[in-house]
Enzyme design. Structure first.
Site, PDB file in Angstrom:
ATOM      1  N   PHE A  24       0.911  -1.250  -0.140  1.00 25.45           N
ATOM      2  CA  PHE A  24       0.065  -0.050   0.145  1.00 25.45           C
ATOM      3  C   PHE A  24       0.980   1.514   0.015  1.00 25.45           C
ATOM      4  CE2 PHE A  24      -2.328   3.257   2.318  1.00 25.45           C
ATOM      5  CZ  PHE A  24      -3.396   3.422   1.408  1.00 25.45           C
ATOM      6  N   SER A  28       5.360   9.198  -1.497  1.00 29.81           N
ATOM      7  CA  SER A  28       5.940   9.081  -2.648  1.00 29.81           C
ATOM      8  C   SER A  28       5.893   7.968  -3.516  1.00 29.81           C
ATOM      9  CB  SER A  28       7.462   9.406  -2.551  1.00 29.81           C
ATOM     10  OG  SER A  28       7.917   8.303  -1.751  1.00 29.81           O
ATOM     11  N   GLU A  99      13.164   3.568   1.441  1.00 25.50           N
ATOM     12  CA  GLU A  99      12.236   3.858   2.684  1.00 25.50           C
ATOM     13  C   GLU A  99      13.153   3.799   3.983  1.00 25.50           C
ATOM     14  OE1 GLU A  99       9.106   5.119   2.235  1.00 25.50           O
ATOM     15  OE2 GLU A  99       9.689   4.670   0.177  1.00 25.50           O
TER      16      GLU A  99
HETATM   17  C1  SIN Z   1       4.725   5.595   0.940  1.00 28.53           C
HETATM   18  O1  SIN Z   1       4.634   6.394  -0.076  1.00 28.53           O
HETATM   19  O2  SIN Z   1       3.934   4.658   1.174  1.00 28.53           O
HETATM   20  C2  SIN Z   1       5.500   5.792   1.880  1.00 28.53           C
HETATM   21  C3  SIN Z   1       6.076   7.082   2.385  1.00 28.53           C
HETATM   22  C4  SIN Z   1       6.980   7.714   1.192  1.00 28.53           C
HETATM   23  O3  SIN Z   1       7.613   7.149   0.838  1.00 28.53           O
HETATM   24  O4  SIN Z   1       6.581   8.641   0.871  1.00 28.53           O
END
Ligand code: SIN
Length: 193
Positions: A24, A28, A99
């Site tokens: 999910f 980003s 991440e």
């Molecule tokens: C996501 O996008 O699901 C995690 C947060 C990010 O990488 O901005």
């Protein structure tokens, strides 16, 4: 919890080679899709709100001037919309690095737009990670975003691209859209660096 979560993710939530997993995305991951996937569709998760409360020292800011990116905050009645991607296990080798600045993988229940459900994974930066910044008012968040820049580019691009992607999905996220409005005002007023 250390700021770099790569090892922690691989230890606490191993994924068997060849498995296909729903991921999910709510930040980003929905506007910068630099990974392969077998299928994608709009989805939501219950009990979480998207908030610009996570610091970014590597991608959208620096150690001395951290940016702000989204994480999920527990909110019992909230529903967070995003996109579910069906990915192969090997994709997590890349995503765990991407991440790594505070995000841990959690298992969650996804609801797809046709009302069906499945289990999936989601990256969440919890308040105990070193890069976490926490709550601030939306105008201050916009100011901080306006001034930050990292190896993935200006923090403001993250915000503007996320807001655009949410609109494209037909999602109304007041927190994100309010910060975007403040940012546009700061830029228009010429008070941005
Ligand atoms: C996501 O996008 O699901 C995690 C947060 C990010 O990488 O901005």
């Amino acid at each position: 919890m250390p700021a770099n979560t790569i090892e922690e993710n691989q230890y606490r939530s191993p994924i068997s080679d060849g498995d296909q997993v729903w991921l999910f995305g709510y930040g980003s991951l929905i506007f910068k899709v630099d990974f392969s996937y077998l299928e994608s569709k709009p989805a939501s998760i219950r009990g979480w709100s998207r908030r610009f409360w996570q610091g970014s020292h590597d991608h959208r800011g620096t150690e001395n001037n951290p940016g702000r990116v989204v994480t999920l905050i527990e909110s019992p009645d909230a529903v967070c919309g995003g996109v579910a991607f069906l990915v192969e296990s090997a994709v997590f080798n890349h995503l765990d690095v991407r991440e790594k600045n505070g995000y841990l993988r959690f298992t969650t229940e996804l609801t797809f737009s046709d009302g069906t459900h499945d289990k999936g994974l989601v990256y969440i930066a919890t308040p105990d990670n070193e890069a976490y910044l926490g709550e601030a008012n939306e105008c201050d968040i916009a100011q901080q975003i306006c001034c930050a820049k990292g190896t993935s580019g200006p923090n403001r691009d993250y915000l503007i691209e996320l807001a655009g992607a949410l609109r494209g999905l037909g999602l109304n996220d007041r927190h994100v859209f309010d910060i975007e409005l403040h940012l546009r005002q700061i830029i228009e007023d010429g008070s941005s660096p």
